[in-house]
Design a protein around this motif. Structure first.
Motif, mmCIF file in Angstrom:
data_model
loop_
_atom_site.group_PDB
_atom_site.id
_atom_site.type_symbol
_atom_site.label_atom_id
_atom_site.label_comp_id
_atom_site.label_asym_id
_atom_site.label_seq_id
_atom_site.Cartn_x
_atom_site.Cartn_y
_atom_site.Cartn_z
ATOM 1 N N GLU A 75 0.833 -1.195 0.000
ATOM 2 C CA GLU A 75 0.000 0.000 0.000
ATOM 3 C C GLU A 75 0.872 1.251 0.000
ATOM 4 O OE1 GLU A 75 -2.689 -0.061 3.243
ATOM 5 O OE2 GLU A 75 -3.763 -1.873 2.574
ATOM 6 N N LEU A 76 0.447 2.220 -0.782
ATOM 7 C CA LEU A 76 1.173 3.496 -0.836
ATOM 8 C C LEU A 76 0.901 4.311 0.419
ATOM 9 C CD1 LEU A 76 0.313 4.462 -4.528
ATOM 10 C CD2 LEU A 76 2.458 3.470 -3.713
ATOM 11 N N HIS A 77 1.867 5.105 0.807
ATOM 12 C CA HIS A 77 1.705 6.040 1.924
ATOM 13 C C HIS A 77 1.280 7.382 1.336
ATOM 14 C CE1 HIS A 77 3.454 3.142 4.697
ATOM 15 N NE2 HIS A 77 4.436 2.949 3.823
ATOM 16 N N LEU A 78 -0.008 7.587 1.224
ATOM 17 C CA LEU A 78 -0.538 8.745 0.506
ATOM 18 C C LEU A 78 -0.523 9.999 1.365
ATOM 19 C CD1 LEU A 78 -3.589 7.022 -1.233
ATOM 20 C CD2 LEU A 78 -1.294 7.410 -2.154
ATOM 21 N N GLN A 79 -0.167 11.121 0.704
ATOM 22 C CA GLN A 79 -0.157 12.418 1.361
ATOM 23 C C GLN A 79 -0.157 13.495 0.269
ATOM 24 O OE1 GLN A 79 3.500 13.023 3.492
ATOM 25 N NE2 GLN A 79 4.715 11.966 1.959
ATOM 26 N N THR A 86 -2.375 13.770 -4.480
ATOM 27 C CA THR A 86 -2.233 12.865 -3.353
ATOM 28 C C THR A 86 -1.455 11.643 -3.816
ATOM 29 O OG1 THR A 86 -4.328 13.589 -2.405
ATOM 30 C CG2 THR A 86 -3.460 11.479 -1.631
ATOM 31 N N GLY A 87 -0.297 11.396 -3.223
ATOM 32 C CA GLY A 87 0.530 10.275 -3.642
ATOM 33 C C GLY A 87 1.560 9.922 -2.591
ATOM 34 N N ASP A 88 2.405 8.963 -2.944
ATOM 35 C CA ASP A 88 3.492 8.521 -2.069
ATOM 36 C C ASP A 88 4.743 9.308 -2.444
ATOM 37 O OD1 ASP A 88 5.702 7.063 -0.956
ATOM 38 O OD2 ASP A 88 4.319 5.399 -0.615
ATOM 39 N N HIS A 92 -0.109 4.535 -8.835
ATOM 40 C CA HIS A 92 -0.770 5.840 -8.704
ATOM 41 C C HIS A 92 -1.840 6.044 -9.782
ATOM 42 C CE1 HIS A 92 2.710 6.666 -6.087
ATOM 43 N NE2 HIS A 92 2.008 7.662 -5.578
#
Length: 488
Positions: free
Chosen positions: A335-339, A377-379, A465
């Motif tokens: 899982e991506l760490h989205l921010q 919003t992405g890693d 993404h």
């Protein structure tokens, strides 16, 4: 215009059942009517129970067959209404009659008084609890020239208001004469029933059984691993959706099978290339270390030998790290760490780290970015890895005096990042394989001692993404790597 709602199999079966039942009822009613009109007319038999029609001077030879078939009998009365002769089984014995008794037994009046209810071709008669008899009369002159009265009597329940006889004995001659057409009538009913059932069965077979058999064959084909043959049910109702869903499932399974085969090939290639890329530095490290241990390297050259060992060790470590990253991105559980991320700022930071390398190689970099931030919003870690790899590749794998154009823009709800250069071209035979792991050819590597995983990792990150990465050439020496990301 509102779309027409498709019929269901339940509605189809109900419709067929109702139409078949109505056809059967209509056919039965029509044949019954025709039978009543042409086959089962019993007016002649009715006349055979009327005293007026059967009386004759020689009353002992009067034919009472029809009368007896309905449990009736004949009585002959003299001028004083005394019974002097009977023929048939007498169910109600009387030696004489009064005028009142004769009038009360009048058959015509008795038929009128009956309670009969008719429903189409069906009749319902309410029977009297007390059994009574009806009679017809006819005066005549006997052979002895005396005056007599012939009386025919029969049970009230054996005659109905529509003057239809109700036979008690089915083996009687009158019954057989009347119903001689009954077998033909029953055969016609049976024929109509068979035709209706066959019609219903044929319709069910065409609209339900045939599509089901085709569907079963399709599932057997899928079970045997054949995903190439679509099915055509040639049916209506829910089968249209079943056909579309089945063929969609077949395509998905075929695609999954192709992906599985491709994945297996890539996996084998990955391990083969990994073993090849690890074998070279290991051989170098082993040979150098062995030479140092055997005293074959002069003391003044020891620092260079140790530097070679360290360099090859770092290359192996880089290869293993990238392999771990690639394996991590391949996992469905990753899982991506989205921010929130400002892509413009991320590209500037990445380029700043590579400017020294570009200046050393005398490569000119042109940067074109929007004035305002571009937030998605992405890693951040993974996306930075992509930009670092693309910028690093563009600088390292191009000759001096190359011009590099880095652009980013928003178009049609997408963010488009292009990195273009006019440096060294990439061989045609590997252009379609650039984003696969361990592609042969230095142009696909992320560094001069590259792992061959840089672009493969970049593709995985961008796909995570919901975007895509492409390569294309506009001219032999003008090439572009394009990253497209969704922008909301």
């Amino acid at each position: 215009m509102m779309a027409k709602k498709p019929q269901t199999i339940g509605k189809f079966l109900t419709k067929k059942y109702i139409t078949t039942s109505l056809l059967l009822l209509f056919s039965y009613a029509l044949i019954t009517l025709l039978a009543q009109l042409f086959f089962f007319r019993n007016e002649q038999l009715i006349t055979n129970i009327c005293a007026k029609n059967i009386v004759q001077s020689d009353y002992q030879t009067i034919d009472t067959t029809t009368l007896e078939d309905i449990d009736g009998w004949l009585e002959i009365l003299d001028s004083n209404n005394h019974v002097i002769f009977t023929k048939g089984v007498v169910l109600e014995k009387n030696n004489s009659y009064t005028q009142k008794q004769l009038l009360e037994m009048d058959a015509f009046q008795g038929v009128i008084n009956q309670k009969i209810y008719r429903f189409g071709f069906l009749t319902l008669k309410v029977e009297n609890e007390q059994k009574s008899y009806l009679a017809t009369y006819a005066p005549f002159t006997g052979k002895d020239n005396k005056h007599y009265t012939a009386v025919t009597k029969f049970p009230e329940n054996n005659i109905r208001g529509n003057i239809n006889l109700n036979f008690t004995h089915v083996n009687s001659r009158s019954f057989l004469t009347t119903f001689k057409w009954l077998p033909l009538f029953l055969c016609l009913l049976l024929l109509i029933f068979v035709i209706c059932v066959k019609r219903y069965s044929s319709s069910v077979k065409k609209h339900i059984i045939a599509p089901n058999n085709t569907l079963i064959d399709g599932f057997r084909s899928i079970k045997n691993g054949n995903y190439t043959e679509p099915i055509y049910l040639n049916a209506d109702y829910e089968y249209i959706e079943i056909e579309n869903s089945f063929n969609h499932m077949r395509k998905e399974l075929a695609h999954a099978q192709d992906e599985r085969v491709l994945y297996e090939v890539e996996r084998q290639l990955l391990f083969a290339n990994m073993a090849h890329d690890l074998r070279t530095p290991i051989t170098t490290i082993k040979g150098t270390a062995q030479a140092v241990a055997d005293g074959l390297i002069p003391e003044k050259n020891l620092p260079d030998s140790m530097a070679t060992i360290i360099s090859k060790t770092e290359h192996m470590n880089e290869l293993i790290n990238r392999l771990l990253i690639f394996s991590k991105l391949e996992s469905v559980d990753y899982e991506l760490h989205l921010q929130p991320i400002d892509l413009s700022e991320m590209v500037r930071e990445s380029l700043l780290e590579h400017l020294d390398l570009a200046e050393n190689k005398q490569i000119t970099v042109h940067l074109t970015l929007p004035d305002s931030p571009i937030f998605i919003t992405g890693d951040a870690t993974e996306l930075r890895r992509v930009f670092d790899n693309l910028i690093n590749n563009s600088i390292r794998h191009n000759p001096p005096f190359t011009d590099i154009q880095i652009k980013m823009a928003i178009t049609d709800e997408h963010i488009v990042f292009d990195i273009q250069d006019n440096g060294e071209s990439i061989p045609k035979e590997i252009q379609d394989k650039l984003f696969k792991p361990f592609v042969s050819g230095d142009s696909s590597r992320s560094s001069s001692n590259g792992s061959g995983l840089g672009l493969a990792i970049s593709r995985k990150i961008i796909e995570k993404h919901q975007g895509n990465i492409q390569f294309f050439e506009t001219q032999p020496h003008d090439k572009t790597f394009r990253v497209t990301l969704p922008y909301k």
